[in-house]
Design an enzyme around this catalytic site. Structure first.
Site, PDB file in Angstrom:
ATOM      1  N   SER A  77     -18.193 -12.242 -51.055  1.00 16.35           N
ATOM      2  CA  SER A  77     -17.911 -10.783 -50.854  1.00 16.35           C
ATOM      3  C   SER A  77     -17.621 -10.071 -52.219  1.00 16.35           C
ATOM      4  O   SER A  77     -17.269 -10.854 -53.046  1.00 16.35           O
ATOM      5  CB  SER A  77     -17.050 -10.414 -49.746  1.00 16.35           C
ATOM      6  OG  SER A  77     -15.772 -10.772 -50.127  1.00 16.35           O
ATOM      7  N   LYS A  78     -17.280  -8.844 -52.259  1.00 13.98           N
ATOM      8  CA  LYS A  78     -16.820  -8.191 -53.499  1.00 13.98           C
ATOM      9  C   LYS A  78     -15.508  -8.773 -53.997  1.00 13.98           C
ATOM     10  O   LYS A  78     -15.307  -8.833 -55.230  1.00 13.98           O
ATOM     11  CB  LYS A  78     -16.777  -6.705 -53.131  1.00 13.98           C
ATOM     12  CG  LYS A  78     -18.135  -5.928 -53.080  1.00 13.98           C
ATOM     13  CD  LYS A  78     -18.355  -5.627 -54.529  1.00 13.98           C
ATOM     14  CE  LYS A  78     -19.611  -4.541 -54.235  1.00 13.98           C
ATOM     15  NZ  LYS A  78     -20.028  -4.408 -55.421  1.00 13.98           N
ATOM     16  N   ARG A  79     -15.063  -9.172 -53.125  1.00 16.74           N
ATOM     17  CA  ARG A  79     -13.517 -10.067 -53.548  1.00 16.74           C
ATOM     18  C   ARG A  79     -13.649 -11.016 -54.482  1.00 16.74           C
ATOM     19  O   ARG A  79     -12.842 -11.443 -55.309  1.00 16.74           O
ATOM     20  CB  ARG A  79     -12.480 -10.080 -52.533  1.00 16.74           C
ATOM     21  CG  ARG A  79     -12.919 -11.498 -51.545  1.00 16.74           C
ATOM     22  CD  ARG A  79     -12.075 -11.638 -50.574  1.00 16.74           C
ATOM     23  NE  ARG A  79     -12.389 -12.823 -49.789  1.00 16.74           N
ATOM     24  CZ  ARG A  79     -13.335 -12.567 -48.708  1.00 16.74           C
ATOM     25  NH1 ARG A  79     -13.603 -11.330 -48.108  1.00 16.74           N
ATOM     26  NH2 ARG A  79     -13.549 -13.868 -47.985  1.00 16.74           N
TER      27      ARG A  79
END
Length: 416
Positions: free
Chosen positions: A201-203
């Site tokens: 994911s974006k993290r």
């Protein structure tokens, strides 16, 4: 003849996990004589946002070199066909109306099973399968109805998709058989996780092709890396050209366990690809990238700087921070510099003619010897003064590219 499809939903940026699935489909099709790779957009409306997402999907695939056969199709175009099939299934007693919707009758006894190319034998007890909604009360066919019907109509032979679709497969198999067709071969490929074991994911960092492109990864390296997310030809080979990937791809060697997206490995691989480029081609790629990112920098100077950075940076996006001192002012905020040493350096460099790396190097080495300093210790303040960083391309070459006037100006400003 093998025919596969990549069928993304146009709901925003194309996630890199989905792109990896597209890569597997494309490799499998291109590895077969006459194999076809189709692009199907699973949309349910035609809003402006959908149109933008469709453009982004196609651009991402094109940039990676994943060409598809024929025109791309839209699920929306088959809505009337789906409704007709649903009504026929009602007429045949295989489906029924329920509060304005149409549901398909799942079998009550036995199991639905298939031999998955990746996961092996899979079976589901039929008494655990809910009757499937085919058409909603508003007349819109559902994904689990439209998708397998399009597979039948398009003659899809192999459905290669993410393992999050495993639970959909028994429903779709029963539906396909109900319309008198044979189900395709299924291959459910592993999910893509971060190195922390959580879904990417974006993290973790970039998650779309566009973001990787903007960061300065090149398409050949990203294609190579994505191909190895869950597949390996022999457990040893990592660097493979596009043609070699096609020649060696074997769907049966795709693993069933989650694939880890290692950004450090991608950086390493991208660096390998960049260093392997001929110098002129590397400079060309660098200029194209900088132009795409809005840098209006002198092309001749970029071309001259390219050889200095080719062995040092892992991705094109590192160039502005690494060599930006050649194209704009530098900041020395927070740095304490040895003014006496810089004064000596300024006097030494002022006498260097011609102002080339070959002439600059011996002059500065003699200065270090004169001051009783190790070259590393003598050069560090000079590097910081002219580049604004402790890390930069070669000092002597950097001074040459800056030119005597600007180099002396920066050294003078740094010691004042």
């Amino acid at each position: 003849m093998v025919k596969v499809r990549f069928a993304p939903s146009p709901t925003g940026m194309l996630h890199i996990g989905g792109v990896r699935t597209a890569v597997f489909n494309w490799l499998f099709a291109r590895a077969q004589d006459g194999g076809e790779f189709k692009l199907r957009i699973e949309n349910t409306d035609t809003s402006r946002e959908v149109a933008q997402a469709v453009d982004q999907i196609q651009e991402s695939l094109r940039w990676l070199g994943l060409d598809w056969d024929g025109d791309h199709t839209f699920q929306l175009d088959r809505m009337d066909d789906c409704r007709e099939v649903a009504q026929r299934l009602v007429d045949e007693g295989k489906s029924y109306e329920d509060d304005g919707a149409i549901r398909f009758r799942m079998p009550d006894e036995g199991t639905t099973n298939w031999e998955d190319v990746v996961r092996g034998h899979i079976e589901f007890p039929n008494d655990q399968l809910e009757d499937l909604v085919l058409v909603r009360s508003d007349g819109r066919p559902t994904y689990n109805f439209a998708s397998p019907m399009e597979d039948v109509w398009d003659g899809i032979t192999h459905v290669i998709r993410g393992d999050d679709h495993v639970s959909n497969t028994p429903k779709q198999i029963n539906l396909i058989r109900a319309v008198g067709a044979e189900p395709p071969v299924y291959a459910h490929v592993p999910s893509v996780f971060g190195t922390d074991g959580k879904k990417l994911s974006k993290r973790h960092g970039a998650v779309s092709v566009e973001e990787f492109r903007d960061a300065g990864y090149i398409s050949a390296a990203l294609l190579n890396f994505l191909s190895l997310l869950g597949w390996a030809p022999d457990g040893e080979t990592t660097i493979m050209s596009r043609d070699e990937l096609v020649q060696r791809f074997d769907l049966s060697r795709v693993q069933s366990s989650p694939a880890a997206f290692d950004f450090q490995k991608l950086d390493w691989m991208n660096g390998v690809y960049l260093r392997a480029l001929p110098r002129d081609e590397y400079a060309h790629e660098l200029l194209l990238y900088l132009g795409e990112q809005g840098y209006d920098w002198d092309a001749e100077l970029v071309h001259k700087a390219a050889p200095l950075v080719q062995e040092k940076i892992a991705k094109l996006g590192d160039f502005p921070a690494f060599a930006g001192f050649l194209f704009g002012d530098v900041s020395l905020d927070g740095h304490q510099l040895d003014g006496a040493l810089l004064a000596e350096a300024e006097r030494t460099l002022r006498d260097v003619e011609p102002f080339t790396a070959e002439a600059i190097e011996p002059a500065l080495r003699q200065l270090a010897e004169k001051l009783g300093l190790k070259p590393r210790d003598a050069f560090a303040p000079i590097r910081l003064a002219v580049t604004g960083s402790k890390v930069s391309p070669g000092l002597f070459e950097s001074l040459e590219l800056l030119g005597k006037e600007l180099a002396l100006e920066r050294i003078s400003a740094a010691r004042s």
